[in-house]
Scaffold this motif. Sequence first.
Motif, short mmCIF file in Angstrom:
data_model
loop_
_atom_site.label_atom_id
_atom_site.label_comp_id
_atom_site.label_asym_id
_atom_site.label_seq_id
_atom_site.Cartn_x
_atom_site.Cartn_y
_atom_site.Cartn_z
N ALA A 21 0.83 -1.20 0.00
CA ALA A 21 0.00 0.00 0.00
C ALA A 21 0.86 1.26 0.00
CB ALA A 21 -0.94 -0.01 1.20
N SER A 25 1.27 3.99 -3.02
CA SER A 25 0.84 5.35 -2.70
C SER A 25 1.95 6.36 -2.94
CB SER A 25 0.36 5.43 -1.25
OG SER A 25 -0.79 4.64 -1.05
N GLU A 60 -7.42 4.23 4.77
CA GLU A 60 -6.28 4.28 3.86
C GLU A 60 -5.01 4.60 4.63
OE1 GLU A 60 -6.45 6.18 -0.13
OE2 GLU A 60 -8.37 6.95 0.58
#
Length: 201
Positions: A21, A25, A60
């Motif tokens: 992640a 990102s 998130e």
Amino acid sequence: MTYYQDENLTIRPMLPSDCQAFYESFAAQGWHKPLAQFQRYFQEQEQGGKHILVAVWQGEVAGYTTLLPQAPAGPFAGKGWPEVCDFNVLEKFQRRGIGSRILEEAEDLAAQVSDTICLGVGLHRGYGAAQRLYVKRGYVPNGSGLWYRDQTLAPYAPCAGDDDLVLYLSKKLTRREFRPLTGEELVPELSAGARWRASGW
């Protein structure tokens, strides 16, 4: 274990899924941070070598920092002070207080073992937001001047304005001592909104 939680933000240790992640990102905002770096962080956390504090905003991943048990190099080496390293908040999540909360939790962890926390910050404008945050939170330069590539930089010596040009800062903490509670201190109010912590050092 959770270090902090409110309706939008959670600060917790790193999970295996965070590695991919964060890699994706940071790539999306044009920063190259190798996947192997995050995988190494997770392994070091699991081995007890450092704390990884991950901020999650509404589900998130939003930012993180690592907290070393003591500074391995620089002017604070050998002092036994925990060191904040690689502190980042993704650009789209900045200006929401996430970075300050990450640091607050790191400081709380550090205060379990030391009365001082330290860090090094880069000096080019890419570190501008972090520089401002550190000053607002009470971090001060240690007086050793600039460091470049892990060495003190002599006056007028040549250097480059890259990530290796660093100023070292520290902050005094209120040392937190832990002891068993007595029967008289065990009241129901203690459990309201409690945040569980564990040091691991």
